[in-house]
Design a protein around this motif. Structure first.
Motif, short mmCIF file in Angstrom:
data_model
loop_
_atom_site.label_atom_id
_atom_site.label_comp_id
_atom_site.label_asym_id
_atom_site.label_seq_id
_atom_site.Cartn_x
_atom_site.Cartn_y
_atom_site.Cartn_z
N LEU A 253 78.51 24.72 32.04
CA LEU A 253 78.43 25.55 30.85
C LEU A 253 77.15 26.39 30.81
N GLU A 254 76.04 25.81 31.29
CA GLU A 254 74.79 26.57 31.31
C GLU A 254 74.90 27.77 32.25
N GLY A 255 75.49 27.52 33.42
CA GLY A 255 75.70 28.61 34.37
C GLY A 255 76.63 29.67 33.81
N ASP A 256 77.63 29.22 33.09
CA ASP A 256 78.58 30.12 32.44
C ASP A 256 77.85 31.07 31.49
N MET A 257 76.97 30.50 30.68
CA MET A 257 76.22 31.32 29.71
C MET A 257 75.29 32.30 30.42
N ASP A 258 74.68 31.85 31.52
CA ASP A 258 73.83 32.76 32.31
C ASP A 258 74.61 34.02 32.70
N ILE A 259 75.83 33.79 33.17
CA ILE A 259 76.64 34.92 33.66
C ILE A 259 77.12 35.79 32.50
N MET A 260 77.54 35.16 31.40
CA MET A 260 77.97 35.93 30.23
C MET A 260 76.85 36.87 29.78
N PRO A 346 71.31 37.80 19.64
CA PRO A 346 72.56 37.15 20.06
C PRO A 346 72.40 35.63 20.17
N VAL A 347 73.44 34.92 19.81
CA VAL A 347 73.41 33.45 19.79
C VAL A 347 74.64 32.87 20.50
N PHE A 348 74.37 32.02 21.49
CA PHE A 348 75.44 31.21 22.08
C PHE A 348 75.58 29.95 21.24
N ILE A 349 76.75 29.76 20.62
CA ILE A 349 77.03 28.50 19.93
C ILE A 349 77.87 27.64 20.87
N LYS A 350 77.36 26.43 21.16
CA LYS A 350 78.01 25.65 22.22
C LYS A 350 78.37 24.24 21.74
N SER A 365 80.76 13.73 26.76
CA SER A 365 80.72 12.27 26.77
C SER A 365 80.64 11.69 25.35
N ASP A 366 80.31 12.53 24.34
CA ASP A 366 80.27 12.02 22.97
C ASP A 366 81.67 11.73 22.41
N GLY A 367 82.71 12.19 23.14
CA GLY A 367 84.08 11.95 22.68
C GLY A 367 84.50 12.84 21.52
N GLU A 368 83.59 13.66 21.04
CA GLU A 368 83.88 14.49 19.86
C GLU A 368 83.90 15.98 20.15
N THR A 369 83.12 16.37 21.14
CA THR A 369 82.98 17.80 21.38
C THR A 369 83.46 18.18 22.78
N VAL A 370 83.66 19.48 22.95
CA VAL A 370 83.99 20.02 24.28
C VAL A 370 82.92 21.04 24.67
N ALA A 371 82.80 21.23 26.00
CA ALA A 371 81.78 22.15 26.53
C ALA A 371 82.27 23.59 26.42
N ALA A 372 82.41 24.03 25.18
CA ALA A 372 82.86 25.39 24.90
C ALA A 372 81.71 26.19 24.33
N VAL A 373 81.80 27.49 24.45
CA VAL A 373 80.74 28.35 23.91
C VAL A 373 81.33 29.65 23.36
N ASP A 374 80.81 30.09 22.23
CA ASP A 374 81.11 31.42 21.70
C ASP A 374 79.82 32.21 21.66
N LEU A 375 79.90 33.47 22.02
CA LEU A 375 78.72 34.32 21.89
C LEU A 375 78.84 35.16 20.62
#
Lengths: 459, 459
Positions: A253-260, A346-350, A365-375
């Motif tokens: 996800l971090e790499g994803d945000m770098d590219i975005m 600009p804000v990445f909400i992840k 791993s928290d069982g509650e969230t997914v590694a998603a991001v909105d810019l």
């Protein structure tokens, strides 16, 4: 023959030149006249000057707005301080006359609604010349960015039997004769007689197929049309629009945000550099501060913050929310606005609550969230969305079962996880959403050449 | 982390590096082994060497073909004269295991038919790595050519109510519930209840809309999907494919051919320069002489000859034709082949009989022919088709009436001729036809990531 663009970018003063274009305006006096000629190669018009010493004076004076002409003459320094040069007309040829009912006369300013009705003529106006030139430049910038970075451009299918992420309602595609079906009362349609032997529709995303290519080329992107059959008549919804969907193997996800972030800045910078005149026009007449907004984006650092921390900030804010923010829930337009103002950029909400996000997103791993991001971008709201994809066969399989997604039809997508399926991430950007941001034009119907919306399919 | 491409293009020998990719082959001996790793960034694989001095020797030996791994080690000169370098493995991480039923094992050579059934995995093979990299590069070359020459890229609509040039059968697009229609016996479908309020389908061309933008920007091109619902199962037909359709104002048929020739050479040259390794592979294993064929095209002068003169040559040829050539008629594949061999190079055949060509083509003064052109290329047949467009309202109107084309629904297209409609020309190139030519792969199903043909809509 030269393009008007060449005149503005080269040095042709005191040269004899020949240009071709269309008359945007024509002001005639008793003994002289001025024609504003555009040829579409450059945003600005060429001023043509003539007077009654020309043997064709009578014919020239009669030239109508909208007509196509070839003009020969000498390019000279202009006495008008507003422009560097003008053309002294010597000869002309009328290439195509224009009838009197031409809707783009110089007088009056037609509304954007009216211009949509004559969408085949509107690119001849200043506003749409600018918008659709920028559309073209932004598309090129996207291809250039990905090509430079060794991505493979993949054309994912438009006609498909799977309904993607369940992201939206699907248009059905068929060659069955509907009138015949209507006349014969039957229990159900026999899709074995349809063109593909089954029920198919138009793709709402190319992501899933894109993933299969990312796991072969490491870095790929799609850039093509997508379709939504949603019956929504808003300024930001169209039934047919273009999407960019990059997908990267061995990327989290971090790499994803770098590219975005890098890609968006590249495209905005490219447009700033290559559409100066168009942006100046839009900055003056459509969105004050547009250029400054774009320049700030290029020079800003995008904040990265977890969804739950955003909710905390929103809850602590001294604001009377229309939609009170809540942990585990989506955020509203008013929240998006607040948070970009809060961080002044600009804000990445992840790391979003998994229940409001798509099935293929990597479960944290928290069982509650997914590694998603909105810019979230100031003045535009959500501009892109991405995620790390779930690479565990088991987790993905179970999530699909939970959500009643067919694991049989999607076996190939699941199999990707069994055959060297590694960590991978991607994102999607609606091209028209980007254009609304780049141009300041606030209606999606005005950044698509021939927009399709409920009840509208003209040209 | 480096890409394998960087290793081949830079100098990393004696460096400690880290790479990630998939195992294409794994040969293990008692005390050492070799892994061929590809990461999709470059056509060639990286050879990884390990032996039993490595503490992980057991685990490494068990790595399966298809698995995704991260590898650390030192890049060293290879003793194998076939390669410059290899990687001495020090550490590895298994990023994604591969199950034993992985269909791309090193042994055996799967048929192309079988690979179509696993289209989601085939880009991991040598053949398809080459094909789809070239697809991406060719697409980029097209965008680069037009951008350099100041064309505007236009996204013409895919869902449309007009059936274009009548060029092919149309897929219908609908949101009506077909099962409900089936159960209620009615006289006819009520399209006012359909999404767009009328009967619509998928576009077979973007040309007509493209013309409207050419008359605003002087030079435009489209590059997008098009659809044909024809029930033909041949090696060159697909139901969904991509087309490039440039359109130029103030351009006649000669100018059109200049651009067709220049663009094609540009794209072929770009692929020759940027896909050297891929072309060498295809040259060895798919089409002997491929590279020479492409180089000859770039360096050839394209012949320009009238259709009637082609018929004359064919008639005078000492050949027992299956389809005897005739003035006023179309030419067959055998004729195309003969004429490119006769001239030993690409041939523009121009000024075709009007009755076998489309309604919008400019009628020549002979009353018999239109200003249309087909480009015939050695080893490929017809690669592009173009024409000058009829700019006379009256002639176009009469031709449409003759052919029973609705002048009401197409009033905007006709109006273009009343509102500064000038001389203009354009052409179309099927992208997959170009790819078949560029790669030597002879089936359109093998140059489209997920091909759609009658009865086939998988993934």
């Amino acid at each position: 023959m030269v393009d008007i663009k060449q005149l503005f970018e080269g040095n042709y003063i005191d040269s004899n030149i020949e240009v071709q274009g269309w008359i945007r305006n024509h002001r005639k006096q008793a003994h002289f006249g001025f024609i504003d000629l555009f040829d579409g190669t450059y945003f600005k018009t060429l001023q043509i000057v003539y007077d009654d010493t020309n043997s064709n004076f009578e014919d020239i004076s009669k030239l109508k707005i909208g007509s196509a002409i070839t003009v020969k003459g000498k390019l000279v320094k202009s006495l008008n301080p507003k422009q560097d040069f003008e053309l002294n007309l010597e000869e002309f040829i009328l290439e195509g006359n224009c009838d009197d009912d031409y809707p783009l006369q110089a007088k009056g300013r037609p509304t954007r609604e009216f211009l949509r009705e004559i969408a085949y003529l509107r690119p001849r106006t200043n506003l749409f010349q600018a918008v659709f030139r920028i559309r073209s430049l932004a598309a090129y910038a996207i291809h250039e960015y990905f090509n430079k970075n060794n991505y493979v451009y993949v054309h994912t299918p438009l006609i498909t039997a799977n309904d993607g992420e369940g992201a939206g309602q699907v248009f059905q595609v068929t060659t069955l004769d509907l009138d015949k079906i209507a006349k014969n009362k039957v229990d159900a349609i026999d899709y074995s007689k349809d063109f593909f032997g089954k029920k198919v529709g138009l793709a709402v995303t190319g992501q899933l197929e894109g993933e299969t290519y990312a796991l072969a080329y490491k870095r790929i992107y799609t850039f093509g049309p997508t379709f939504r059959a949603e019956n929504s008549n808003t300024k930001t919804h169209a039934s047919e629009f273009w999407m960019i969907e990059p997908e990267m193997a061995f990327c989290d996800l971090e790499g994803d945000m770098d590219i975005m972030e890098e890609m968006l800045k590249y495209v905005v910078k490219y447009v700033l550099d290559n559409a100066k005149v168009e942006l100046e026009f839009l900055n003056s007449f459509v969105e004050k501060g547009l250029i400054e907004k774009l320049e700030r984006l290029v020079n800003s650092n995008f904040v990265r913050i977890d969804h739950k921390d955003v909710i905390k900030i929103l809850k602590e804010a001294n604001v009377n929310w229309e939609f009170p923010p809540e942990y585990g829930e989506d955020i509203a337009k008013e929240h998006e606005k607040y948070i970009t103002e809060y961080f002044n950029g600009p804000v990445f909400i992840k790391n979003w609550p998994k229940d409001i996000k798509a099935f293929y997103m990597k479960q944290n791993s928290d069982g509650e969230t997914v590694a998603a991001v909105d810019l979230e971008v100031p003045g535009a709201g959500e501009l892109m969305g991405g995620s790390q994809r779930e690479e565990s066969y088991e987790k993905l399989y179970n999530r699909m079962k939970e959500l009643n997604i067919s694991t049989d039809e999607m076996d190939w997508y699941l199999n990707l996880r069994r055959f060297g399926g590694c960590k991978h991430s991607g994102f999607g950007m609606g091209f028209e959403r980007l254009l609304i941001y780049l141009t300041g034009v606030d209606n999606i119907r005005d950044v698509i050449p021939y927009p399709r919306t409920p009840g509208n399919c003209d040209f």
